[in-house]
Write a protein that holds these residues in place. Structure first.
Motif, PDB file in Angstrom:
ATOM      1  N   MET A   1       0.832  -1.206   0.000  1.00 25.93           N
ATOM      2  CA  MET A   1       0.000   0.000   0.000  1.00 25.93           C
ATOM      3  C   MET A   1       0.872   1.264   0.000  1.00 25.93           C
ATOM      4  O   MET A   1       1.860   1.320   0.702  1.00 25.93           O
ATOM      5  CB  MET A   1      -0.861   0.010   1.268  1.00 25.93           C
ATOM      6  CG  MET A   1      -2.284  -0.440   1.000  1.00 25.93           C
ATOM      7  SD  MET A   1      -3.353  -0.015   2.350  1.00 25.93           S
ATOM      8  CE  MET A   1      -3.031  -1.361   3.446  1.00 25.93           C
ATOM      9  N   GLY A 133     -14.699   6.400   5.566  1.00 25.62           N
ATOM     10  CA  GLY A 133     -14.005   5.135   5.791  1.00 25.62           C
ATOM     11  C   GLY A 133     -12.510   5.343   5.935  1.00 25.62           C
ATOM     12  O   GLY A 133     -11.974   6.405   5.626  1.00 25.62           O
ATOM     13  N   TYR A 134     -11.838   4.342   6.448  1.00 25.83           N
ATOM     14  CA  TYR A 134     -10.380   4.355   6.605  1.00 25.83           C
ATOM     15  C   TYR A 134      -9.936   5.647   7.316  1.00 25.83           C
ATOM     16  O   TYR A 134      -9.037   6.346   6.896  1.00 25.83           O
ATOM     17  CB  TYR A 134      -9.713   4.201   5.231  1.00 25.83           C
ATOM     18  CG  TYR A 134      -8.243   3.840   5.302  1.00 25.83           C
ATOM     19  CD1 TYR A 134      -7.824   2.578   5.717  1.00 25.83           C
ATOM     20  CD2 TYR A 134      -7.263   4.780   4.963  1.00 25.83           C
ATOM     21  CE1 TYR A 134      -6.484   2.265   5.793  1.00 25.83           C
ATOM     22  CE2 TYR A 134      -5.917   4.470   5.025  1.00 25.83           C
ATOM     23  CZ  TYR A 134      -5.539   3.215   5.441  1.00 25.83           C
ATOM     24  OH  TYR A 134      -4.210   2.899   5.509  1.00 25.83           O
ATOM     25  N   PRO A 146     -13.114  -0.493   6.370  1.00 26.44           N
ATOM     26  CA  PRO A 146     -11.759  -0.848   5.947  1.00 26.44           C
ATOM     27  C   PRO A 146     -11.370  -0.278   4.583  1.00 26.44           C
ATOM     28  O   PRO A 146     -10.209  -0.326   4.199  1.00 26.44           O
ATOM     29  CB  PRO A 146     -11.800  -2.387   5.911  1.00 26.44           C
ATOM     30  CG  PRO A 146     -13.242  -2.736   5.785  1.00 26.44           C
ATOM     31  CD  PRO A 146     -14.025  -1.634   6.429  1.00 26.44           C
ATOM     32  N   CYS A 147     -12.371   0.259   3.858  1.00 31.45           N
ATOM     33  CA  CYS A 147     -12.056   0.869   2.559  1.00 31.45           C
ATOM     34  C   CYS A 147     -12.658   2.270   2.537  1.00 31.45           C
ATOM     35  O   CYS A 147     -13.407   2.649   3.427  1.00 31.45           O
ATOM     36  CB  CYS A 147     -12.622   0.022   1.427  1.00 31.45           C
ATOM     37  SG  CYS A 147     -14.394  -0.189   1.615  1.00 31.45           S
ATOM     38  N   VAL A 148     -12.330   3.037   1.510  1.00 32.27           N
ATOM     39  CA  VAL A 148     -12.855   4.400   1.389  1.00 32.27           C
ATOM     40  C   VAL A 148     -14.004   4.387   0.389  1.00 32.27           C
ATOM     41  O   VAL A 148     -13.889   3.808  -0.686  1.00 32.27           O
ATOM     42  CB  VAL A 148     -11.745   5.354   0.904  1.00 32.27           C
ATOM     43  CG1 VAL A 148     -12.309   6.755   0.691  1.00 32.27           C
ATOM     44  CG2 VAL A 148     -10.605   5.370   1.907  1.00 32.27           C
ATOM     45  N   LYS A 149     -15.119   5.042   0.781  1.00 30.65           N
ATOM     46  CA  LYS A 149     -16.278   5.112  -0.110  1.00 30.65           C
ATOM     47  C   LYS A 149     -16.680   6.565  -0.306  1.00 30.65           C
ATOM     48  O   LYS A 149     -16.434   7.398   0.555  1.00 30.65           O
ATOM     49  CB  LYS A 149     -17.471   4.353   0.501  1.00 30.65           C
ATOM     50  CG  LYS A 149     -17.198   2.864   0.680  1.00 30.65           C
ATOM     51  CD  LYS A 149     -18.372   2.197   1.372  1.00 30.65           C
ATOM     52  CE  LYS A 149     -18.050   0.738   1.650  1.00 30.65           C
ATOM     53  NZ  LYS A 149     -18.680  -0.177   0.728  1.00 30.65           N
TER      54      LYS A 149
END
Ligand SMILES: O=P(O)(O)OC[C@H]1O[C@H](OP(=O)(O)OP(=O)(O)O)[C@H](O)[C@@H]1O
Ligand SMILES: Nc1nc2[nH]cnc2c(=O)[nH]1
Length: 153
Positions: A1, A133-134, A146-149
């Protein structure tokens, strides 16, 4: 990442204080620091923010648990939108006489103001739309996604 940010920081630094803007920057910091191969110290700073507010005038809270004087400092946050929060944080930390100040963020948005310091970011978004998110909240929730939306209101 984020190999591009980590690689650039690894080339640039021999040691640094990682100053996380809490709570938003915690998740990004946790992933980023595990890819850094130089010596770090870690501390936190906060300047509470309402997502979408382009004029963050809230109090800066900085306990200075470790000294930054004569050290390289990297301020780590999740996102820069207007740039107002980060430019205030950079000016605030400058008062403690660090050797240098850089900013590392996951996202930067297109209508941000210029911040006259070294900057490292993973993604420049196409628009100013709000993300969650995140680390990034909506009404103080969803930071742990856990992810970006994209936020659709
Ligand atoms: O560039 P600006 O328009 O000033 O916005 C940036 C601020 O917004 C985010 O905070 P967030 O919404 O995640 O809230 P938080 O500060 O409570 O983490 C980010 O962590 C910055 O602190
Ligand atoms: N929650 C949230 N806070 C932000 N601060 C700056 N940009 C954003 C964003 O997209 N979402």
């Amino acid at each position: 990442m984020f190999p591009s940010i980590a690689n650039r920081l690894n080339r640039r630094y021999r040691s640094a204080v990682i100053l996380t803007v809490v709570p938003g920057g915690i998740l990004f910091t946790a992933d980023l620091v595990r890819q850094l191969d130089f010596e770090i110290e870690m501390d936190g700073i906060s300047c509470p923010h309402t997502p979408g507010d382009r004029h963050n005038n809230s109090n800066i809270s900085y306990q200075q648990n470790i000294t930054v004087s004569n050290k390289d400092v990297i301020i780590v946050d999740d996102a820069i939108e207007s740039g107002g929060t980060m430019s205030r944080l950079v000016a605030h930390i400058a008062e403690y006489f660090p050797a240098s100040i850089a900013v590392a963020t996951l996202f930067v948005k297109p209508h941000r103001i210029a911040i006259p310091t070294e900057q490292y970011y993973a993604y420049e978004t196409a628009t100013d739309e709000l993300l969650v998110g995140y680390g990034l909240p909506w009404q103080n929730k969803f930071r742990n996604l856990p992810c970006v939306k994209r936020l659709i209101k």
